[in-house]
Design an enzyme around this catalytic site. Structure first.
Site, PDB file in Angstrom:
ATOM      1  N   ILE A   6    -111.834 -28.911-160.130  1.00 14.48           N
ATOM      2  CA  ILE A   6    -110.615 -28.931-159.315  1.00 14.48           C
ATOM      3  C   ILE A   6    -111.082 -29.838-158.021  1.00 14.48           C
ATOM      4  O   ILE A   6    -112.108 -29.006-157.350  1.00 14.48           O
ATOM      5  CB  ILE A   6    -109.653 -27.962-159.076  1.00 14.48           C
ATOM      6  CG1 ILE A   6    -109.768 -26.899-160.192  1.00 14.48           C
ATOM      7  CG2 ILE A   6    -108.455 -28.481-158.293  1.00 14.48           C
ATOM      8  CD1 ILE A   6    -108.877 -25.691-159.907  1.00 14.48           C
ATOM      9  N   ASN A  87    -107.079 -33.874-158.407  1.00 16.80           N
ATOM     10  CA  ASN A  87    -106.031 -33.670-157.416  1.00 16.80           C
ATOM     11  C   ASN A  87    -106.187 -34.371-156.256  1.00 16.80           C
ATOM     12  O   ASN A  87    -105.322 -34.646-155.513  1.00 16.80           O
ATOM     13  CB  ASN A  87    -105.694 -32.216-157.212  1.00 16.80           C
ATOM     14  CG  ASN A  87    -105.078 -31.786-156.081  1.00 16.80           C
ATOM     15  OD1 ASN A  87    -103.753 -31.982-156.282  1.00 16.80           O
ATOM     16  ND2 ASN A  87    -105.555 -31.425-154.882  1.00 16.80           N
ATOM     17  N   TYR A 154    -101.025 -46.759-151.768  1.00 16.96           N
ATOM     18  CA  TYR A 154    -101.048 -45.800-152.355  1.00 16.96           C
ATOM     19  C   TYR A 154    -100.116 -45.689-153.718  1.00 16.96           C
ATOM     20  O   TYR A 154    -100.667 -45.543-154.801  1.00 16.96           O
ATOM     21  CB  TYR A 154    -100.132 -44.557-151.543  1.00 16.96           C
ATOM     22  CG  TYR A 154    -100.005 -43.271-151.920  1.00 16.96           C
ATOM     23  CD1 TYR A 154    -100.937 -42.511-152.362  1.00 16.96           C
ATOM     24  CD2 TYR A 154     -98.554 -42.643-152.548  1.00 16.96           C
ATOM     25  CE1 TYR A 154    -100.747 -41.228-152.481  1.00 16.96           C
ATOM     26  CE2 TYR A 154     -98.348 -41.530-152.899  1.00 16.96           C
ATOM     27  CZ  TYR A 154     -99.366 -40.825-153.056  1.00 16.96           C
ATOM     28  OH  TYR A 154     -99.172 -39.333-153.748  1.00 16.96           O
ATOM     29  N   LYS A 158    -101.761 -45.136-157.571  1.00 19.12           N
ATOM     30  CA  LYS A 158    -101.037 -44.244-158.544  1.00 19.12           C
ATOM     31  C   LYS A 158    -100.793 -44.854-159.567  1.00 19.12           C
ATOM     32  O   LYS A 158    -100.817 -44.357-160.947  1.00 19.12           O
ATOM     33  CB  LYS A 158     -99.855 -43.339-157.721  1.00 19.12           C
ATOM     34  CG  LYS A 158    -100.583 -42.418-156.472  1.00 19.12           C
ATOM     35  CD  LYS A 158    -101.376 -41.545-157.212  1.00 19.12           C
ATOM     36  CE  LYS A 158    -101.918 -40.605-156.126  1.00 19.12           C
ATOM     37  NZ  LYS A 158    -102.900 -39.300-156.713  1.00 19.12           N
ATOM     38  N   THR A 191     -96.856 -30.169-147.651  1.00 20.24           N
ATOM     39  CA  THR A 191     -98.020 -30.078-147.516  1.00 20.24           C
ATOM     40  C   THR A 191     -98.333 -30.957-146.056  1.00 20.24           C
ATOM     41  O   THR A 191     -97.510 -31.478-145.563  1.00 20.24           O
ATOM     42  CB  THR A 191     -98.990 -30.636-148.596  1.00 20.24           C
ATOM     43  OG1 THR A 191     -98.496 -32.095-148.631  1.00 20.24           O
ATOM     44  CG2 THR A 191     -98.692 -29.931-149.878  1.00 20.24           C
TER      45      THR A 191
END
Length: 251
Positions: A6, A87, A154, A158, A191
């Site tokens: 991870i 991640n 970004y 993605k 977050t």
């Protein structure tokens, strides 16, 4: 033994996922630039197998060597399943493209797209002889499906991650022991990334007020909520190359 690799485990979704996977039947390899001492301590308290790897994924030229070292510690004779969860990511820089430096552009794409591509390549190569359940979950974003003012880096990275996932899915279709790879958009999570977004100047990010409202109205998902959805993915059968969204799990 179930093995998990991870990235981005120092905080947020990566940390939440790792904590939920702490079990004596699991072996975790947690990768992040900054060590998560709380996670390490939690693994010791419950007797779980966790190895923490301090590694900056911007150092793309050394990712392959890092992965080889991880796989040297994996006992191929006892592998029930092996999962890679890509991640780690960053929304920085948040501003129109003409104000982004070449370093900012390169680092965004390196972390959000190039690193997951290299990790995926290594994972598939290093598990080629394994007959276990092999999966890769790429943590993507809804931003990969629509344009946002100030998020050109970004969004593009993605979007690239989603199409990369689909391509690898096609490549694995005829393998006798395929790696099942999917892309998963986790929604808007409460977050530090969201804190960074809310601290942006409105001239750099036109949707600022909308994201501030998400926080004020309690519409952000907790890392634990999203981690639970990722764990559900690990229990399901899916076709390689699937592009999934948390809205399919949380209404």
């Amino acid at each position: 033994m179930k093995y998990f690799i991870i990235t981005g485990t120092s905080r947020g979704l990566g940390e939440a996922l790792s904590r939920k996977l702490l079990s004596k039947g699991n072996q975790l390899f947690c990768i992040s630039r900054n060590e998560n001492t709380g996670l390490i301590e939690a693994s010791r308290e419950c007797g779980a197998n966790l190895e923490y790897i301090n590694f900056d994924l911007l150092d793309v030229s050394n990712i392959e060597e890092m992965m080889k070292k991880i796989f040297q510690k994996i006992n191929k004779n006892v592998v029930e399943s092996i999962i890679l969860i890509n991640n780690a990511g960053t929304v920085t820089p948040i501003k129109p493209i003409e104000y982004c430096s070449s370093k900012e552009i390169a680092e965004n794409v390196q972390l959000n797209l190039i690193a997951p591509m290299i990790l995926t390549s290594c994972f598939i190569s290093l598990t080629s002889s394994m007959k276990a359940d092999k999966r890769i979950i790429n943590i993507s974003s809804g931003a990969g499906k629509k344009p946002y003012f100030g998020w050109s880096n970004y969004c593009s990275a993605k979007a690239g991650l989603d199409l990369f996932t689909r391509c690898v899915g096609v490549e694995q279709e005829e393998k006798s022991s395929p790696v099942k790879v999917i892309s998963f958009a986790p929604g808007i999570i409460d977050t530090e990334m969201q804190e960074e977004i809310r601290a942006t100047k409105i001239e750099d990010f036109k949707d600022l007020e909308r994201f501030v409202t998400f926080k004020e109205e309690g519409k952000l998902l907790s890392p634990d909520q999203v981690a639970e959805c990722v764990l559900l993915l690990l229990e399901q059968k899916y076709a390689g190359g699937d592009i999934l969204d948390i809205k399919q799990f949380i209404q």
